[in-house]
Motif scaffolding. Structure first.
Motif, mmCIF file in Angstrom:
data_model
loop_
_atom_site.group_PDB
_atom_site.id
_atom_site.type_symbol
_atom_site.label_atom_id
_atom_site.label_comp_id
_atom_site.label_asym_id
_atom_site.label_seq_id
_atom_site.Cartn_x
_atom_site.Cartn_y
_atom_site.Cartn_z
ATOM 1 N N UNK A 57 -3.626 -10.607 -1.407
ATOM 2 C CA UNK A 57 -3.290 -11.139 -2.728
ATOM 3 C C UNK A 57 -3.522 -10.166 -3.884
ATOM 4 N N UNK A 58 -3.436 -8.859 -3.601
ATOM 5 C CA UNK A 58 -3.472 -7.878 -4.686
ATOM 6 C C UNK A 58 -2.125 -7.849 -5.385
ATOM 7 N N UNK A 59 -1.086 -8.134 -4.628
ATOM 8 C CA UNK A 59 0.257 -8.270 -5.179
ATOM 9 C C UNK A 59 0.882 -9.524 -4.570
ATOM 10 N N UNK A 60 1.996 -9.961 -5.175
ATOM 11 C CA UNK A 60 2.734 -11.075 -4.598
ATOM 12 C C UNK A 60 4.220 -10.792 -4.725
ATOM 13 N N UNK A 61 4.971 -11.398 -3.828
ATOM 14 C CA UNK A 61 6.415 -11.225 -3.849
ATOM 15 C C UNK A 61 7.027 -12.331 -4.690
ATOM 16 N N UNK A 67 11.214 -9.061 -6.237
ATOM 17 C CA UNK A 67 10.355 -7.916 -6.484
ATOM 18 C C UNK A 67 8.892 -8.303 -6.365
ATOM 19 N N UNK A 68 8.055 -7.352 -6.634
ATOM 20 C CA UNK A 68 6.607 -7.533 -6.490
ATOM 21 C C UNK A 68 5.933 -7.506 -7.854
ATOM 22 N N UNK A 69 4.859 -8.277 -7.974
ATOM 23 C CA UNK A 69 4.070 -8.290 -9.208
ATOM 24 C C UNK A 69 2.594 -8.428 -8.854
ATOM 25 N N UNK A 70 1.740 -8.265 -9.859
ATOM 26 C CA UNK A 70 0.299 -8.371 -9.648
ATOM 27 C C UNK A 70 -0.038 -9.732 -9.061
ATOM 28 N N UNK A 71 -0.957 -9.729 -8.129
ATOM 29 C CA UNK A 71 -1.363 -10.957 -7.469
ATOM 30 C C UNK A 71 -2.707 -11.462 -7.961
ATOM 31 N N UNK A 72 -3.094 -12.593 -7.414
ATOM 32 C CA UNK A 72 -4.306 -13.286 -7.823
ATOM 33 C C UNK A 72 -5.554 -12.398 -7.721
ATOM 34 N N UNK A 73 -5.730 -11.715 -6.607
ATOM 35 C CA UNK A 73 -6.929 -10.900 -6.405
ATOM 36 C C UNK A 73 -7.021 -9.787 -7.443
ATOM 37 N N UNK A 74 -5.908 -9.133 -7.729
ATOM 38 C CA UNK A 74 -5.897 -8.050 -8.715
ATOM 39 C C UNK A 74 -6.232 -8.576 -10.104
ATOM 40 N N UNK A 75 -5.692 -9.730 -10.452
ATOM 41 C CA UNK A 75 -5.945 -10.316 -11.770
ATOM 42 C C UNK A 75 -7.407 -10.747 -11.903
#
Length: 99
Positions: A57-61, A67-75
């Motif tokens: 969950x660093x990124x999500x589709x 495309x890909x964007x920042x995910x829950x873990x990164x936020x």
């Protein structure tokens, strides 16, 4: 994306960080092709890295924009760092390295 003169010790870690950095700084959710073009990571390696980053969950589709964007873990990690760090201290360290 790894700057010239920067030594890479663990290539897969460097690649994963390059992916996260690119996605986090993109104006729109970049596609697989855009990430591959920007990072130069071979398609099979990129596919595996993206799967792992999505799984953790660093990124999500984003299926709507494909495309890909920042995910829950990164936020959450970013917010945690901001809440725990003295931001002024971080900027004063950065100024020391400015030419």
């Amino acid at each position: 994306m790894n700057g010239e003169g920067t030594k890479t010790i663990v290539r897969s870690v460097a690649r994963a960080l390059d992916i996260v950095y690119f996605i986090a700084n993109a104006d729109q959710a970049p596609s697989f092709t855009a990430i591959q073009k920007e990072t130069g990571i071979p398609k099979s390696s990129l596919s595996n890295l993206l799967k792992e980053l999505v799984y953790r969950e660093y990124i999500e589709y984003d299926s709507v924009h494909k495309g890909y964007r920042a995910g829950r873990t990164l936020i959450v990690l970013s917010a945690t760092i901001i809440n725990k760090k003295d931001i002024n201290h971080l900027f004063s360290i950065q100024k020391k390295f400015t030419i």
